[in-house]
Design an enzyme around this catalytic site. Sequence first.
Site, PDB file in Angstrom:
ATOM      1  N   GLY A 134       1.006  -1.634  -0.139  1.00 12.66           N
ATOM      2  CA  GLY A 134       0.060   0.416  -0.087  1.00 12.66           C
ATOM      3  C   GLY A 134       0.825   1.005   0.144  1.00 12.66           C
ATOM      4  O   GLY A 134       0.395   2.033  -0.101  1.00 12.66           O
ATOM      5  N   GLY A 156       3.342  -3.201  -4.055  1.00 13.12           N
ATOM      6  CA  GLY A 156       3.238  -3.519  -5.318  1.00 13.12           C
ATOM      7  C   GLY A 156       3.599  -2.866  -6.252  1.00 13.12           C
ATOM      8  O   GLY A 156       4.641  -2.364  -7.087  1.00 13.12           O
ATOM      9  N   ARG A 206      -8.855   2.962 -14.079  1.00 12.90           N
ATOM     10  CA  ARG A 206      -8.751   4.017 -12.450  1.00 12.90           C
ATOM     11  C   ARG A 206      -9.215   5.326 -12.313  1.00 12.90           C
ATOM     12  O   ARG A 206      -9.393   5.702 -11.549  1.00 12.90           O
ATOM     13  CB  ARG A 206      -6.622   4.114 -12.316  1.00 12.90           C
ATOM     14  N   TYR A 258     -10.914   5.392  -9.251  1.00 14.42           N
ATOM     15  CA  TYR A 258     -11.180   5.702  -8.363  1.00 14.42           C
ATOM     16  C   TYR A 258     -10.909   7.514  -8.691  1.00 14.42           C
ATOM     17  O   TYR A 258     -10.390   7.972  -7.648  1.00 14.42           O
ATOM     18  CB  TYR A 258      -9.606   5.292  -8.100  1.00 14.42           C
ATOM     19  N   CYS A 287     -17.220   4.195 -25.072  1.00  9.67           N
ATOM     20  CA  CYS A 287     -18.721   4.467 -25.046  1.00  9.67           C
ATOM     21  C   CYS A 287     -19.430   4.742 -24.001  1.00  9.67           C
ATOM     22  O   CYS A 287     -20.016   4.106 -23.184  1.00  9.67           O
ATOM     23  CB  CYS A 287     -19.392   3.356 -26.207  1.00  9.67           C
ATOM     24  N   GLU A 288     -18.597   5.584 -23.539  1.00  8.69           N
ATOM     25  CA  GLU A 288     -18.793   5.657 -21.897  1.00  8.69           C
ATOM     26  C   GLU A 288     -18.091   7.348 -21.824  1.00  8.69           C
ATOM     27  O   GLU A 288     -17.301   7.526 -22.069  1.00  8.69           O
ATOM     28  CB  GLU A 288     -18.114   5.352 -20.050  1.00  8.69           C
ATOM     29  N   TYR A 347      -1.674  -2.145 -11.755  1.00  9.62           N
ATOM     30  CA  TYR A 347      -2.629  -2.022 -12.038  1.00  9.62           C
ATOM     31  C   TYR A 347      -3.041  -0.840 -13.376  1.00  9.62           C
ATOM     32  O   TYR A 347      -4.627  -0.738 -13.097  1.00  9.62           O
ATOM     33  CB  TYR A 347      -3.849  -1.759 -10.865  1.00  9.62           C
TER      34      TYR A 347
HETATM   35  N1  LLP Z   1      -0.894  -7.420  -0.165  1.00 13.84           N
HETATM   36  C1  LLP Z   1      -2.049  -7.237  -0.015  1.00 13.84           C
HETATM   37  C2  LLP Z   1      -2.592  -8.160   0.273  1.00 13.84           C
HETATM   38  C3  LLP Z   1      -2.960  -6.671  -1.253  1.00 13.84           C
HETATM   39  O1  LLP Z   1      -4.489  -6.601  -1.173  1.00 13.84           O
HETATM   40  C4  LLP Z   1      -2.499  -5.805  -2.085  1.00 13.84           C
HETATM   41  C5  LLP Z   1      -3.437  -4.686  -2.900  1.00 13.84           C
HETATM   42  C6  LLP Z   1      -0.946  -5.335  -2.026  1.00 13.84           C
HETATM   43  C7  LLP Z   1      -0.841  -6.218  -1.182  1.00 13.84           C
HETATM   44  C8  LLP Z   1      -0.738  -3.961  -2.929  1.00 13.84           C
HETATM   45  O2  LLP Z   1      -0.747  -3.020  -2.641  1.00 13.84           O
HETATM   46  P1  LLP Z   1       0.525  -1.936  -3.432  1.00 13.84           P
HETATM   47  O3  LLP Z   1       1.305  -1.386  -2.528  1.00 13.84           O
HETATM   48  O4  LLP Z   1       0.310  -2.019  -4.799  1.00 13.84           O
HETATM   49  O5  LLP Z   1      -0.959  -0.173  -3.147  1.00 13.84           O
HETATM   50  N2  LLP Z   1      -6.296  -1.457  -8.334  1.00 13.84           N
HETATM   51  C9  LLP Z   1      -6.174  -1.008  -7.071  1.00 13.84           C
HETATM   52  C10 LLP Z   1      -5.264  -0.738  -6.170  1.00 13.84           C
HETATM   53  C11 LLP Z   1      -5.848  -2.541  -5.433  1.00 13.84           C
HETATM   54  C12 LLP Z   1      -5.190  -3.296  -4.410  1.00 13.84           C
HETATM   55  C13 LLP Z   1      -5.122  -4.080  -4.064  1.00 13.84           C
HETATM   56  N3  LLP Z   1      -4.640  -5.032  -2.918  1.00 13.84           N
HETATM   57  C14 LLP Z   1      -5.378   0.294  -8.027  1.00 13.84           C
HETATM   58  O6  LLP Z   1      -5.620   1.043  -9.131  1.00 13.84           O
HETATM   59  O7  LLP Z   1      -5.401   1.553  -7.297  1.00 13.84           O
END
Ligand code: LLP
Length: 452
Positions: free
Chosen positions: A266, A310, A348, A352, A379-380, A409
């Site tokens: 996160g 991530g 995204r 969001y 088409c949005e 993502y």
């Molecule tokens: N660990 C777990 C258990 C998770 O659910 C996630 C992300 C991560 C690690 C990695 O999070 P990061 O470091 O990438 O923020 N689609 C959304 C983000 C969804 C994240 C879901 N879980 C976006 O595009 O912002």
Amino acid sequence: MKNQVRVSSTTTPWPLTTTMTPSSATAADEGDLAVGGVRLAEIAATYGTPAYVLDEADVRARARAYRAALPEAEIAYAGKAFLCRAMIGWIQAEGLSLDVCSGGELALARHVGFPAERIVLHGNAKTPRDVQDALAYGVGRVVVDSTYEITQLAVAAHPGRPQKVLIRVTPGVDAHTHAAVATGIEDQKFGFSLSAGAAADAVRQVLHWQLTERPALELAGLHCHLGSQITSVDVFAEAARRLIALMAWIRDEYGVVLPELDLGGGHAVGYCDGDPDFDLEQYARTVRAVIAKACRQHRLPVPRLTVEPGRAIVARAGVTLYRVLTMKRNPGIRTFVAVDGGMSDNPRPALYGSAYTARLIGRATTAASEPMTVVGRHCEAGDVIARDLPLPSDLRPGDLLAVPCTGAYQHSMASTYNQVCRPPVIAVRDGVARVLIRRETLEDLQARDVSL
Ligand code: LLP
């Protein structure tokens, strides 16, 4: 002069000095940019548009930065941000572990022989097949997320060969992020609530399968993931304190000392110039100190820390290339620039409200800038890529736009909405471009349509 870039500052909405660009990005002649030593306009000419470009060196450098900042910790890259065989190879080579959240991600890891013991499997609703595959491959840890799953896993595991598990705890910590990605707070689908006692119940349930003659499960530790795009370090510190207090309770109640603490991912990334970035060094210092202090207070040994970034590993390595298809000037209202991609390759902004920026590449201009909104071809009305950007007033169909910070993502959440094919992923490194994931074709799409 041939090699001098003539781009007026007003038409440079993402200067190369910002943190959201790949670290290898440099200005090339005729208003172009080079990433990984390859000109972006050349990539567009060779591979077509839209295309995702990914800077291998940038990914690897960020992986190394995590290992350097937290040498004592396990860094498990969250594959949901972006996954393909090459990416798995890079993170394996850099010594990272892998967080997978589906049987599909696990299958890819298995396909390239990623070491099973370095895999962490997530998911709030794992399918029976996910569980079977995890056990068959021997993944290092399964992060359990419901009482049904604990039973399912214990019954499927080989008694006497216990599967290591982490319990996903919802610690009740608000990371002040978008509601769709806030997972540390109560009242949501992820995890076992700490305050409601569900986490303690899950501990009891797992230990029931552990403290027997032929154990099926082994409680290795606790996990939490507070959400995504988090800039504050304090929220991680608070979550660590709460989880260590729970570890102390487990020791007092059951005499079991847990060796692992996983604080999830996160860590925020700035998408536009001036956005706050996550301070990894401060995170490392703070979290290390907080864990050490809490463990001292509770007389616990310091558990091994796992973190699961991530986005922070891969977002900034990515740049998406689009070609302008058409423009619409509505005087006094807005100028729309429509490109050959959109919400199918980057959902995204629509999901969001995420902000992005874009920049003209492949052509020098001295034209003054004016606000324009870059939209897609779907088409949005909500199919917007970036709103109210300063773009050169002489922008025209055929021009190329580059959108930075699209490594995380985007491809992983891409769709084929409107029967639009997904773009390729082109890796660049040391002046060489290569296709990691090829462009989807209409034949690919139609191949799944098997009946009239
Ligand atoms: N660990 C777990 C258990 C998770 O659910 C996630 C992300 C991560 C690690 C990695 O999070 P990061 O470091 O990438 O923020 N689609 C959304 C983000 C969804 C994240 C879901 N879980 C976006 O595009 O912002």
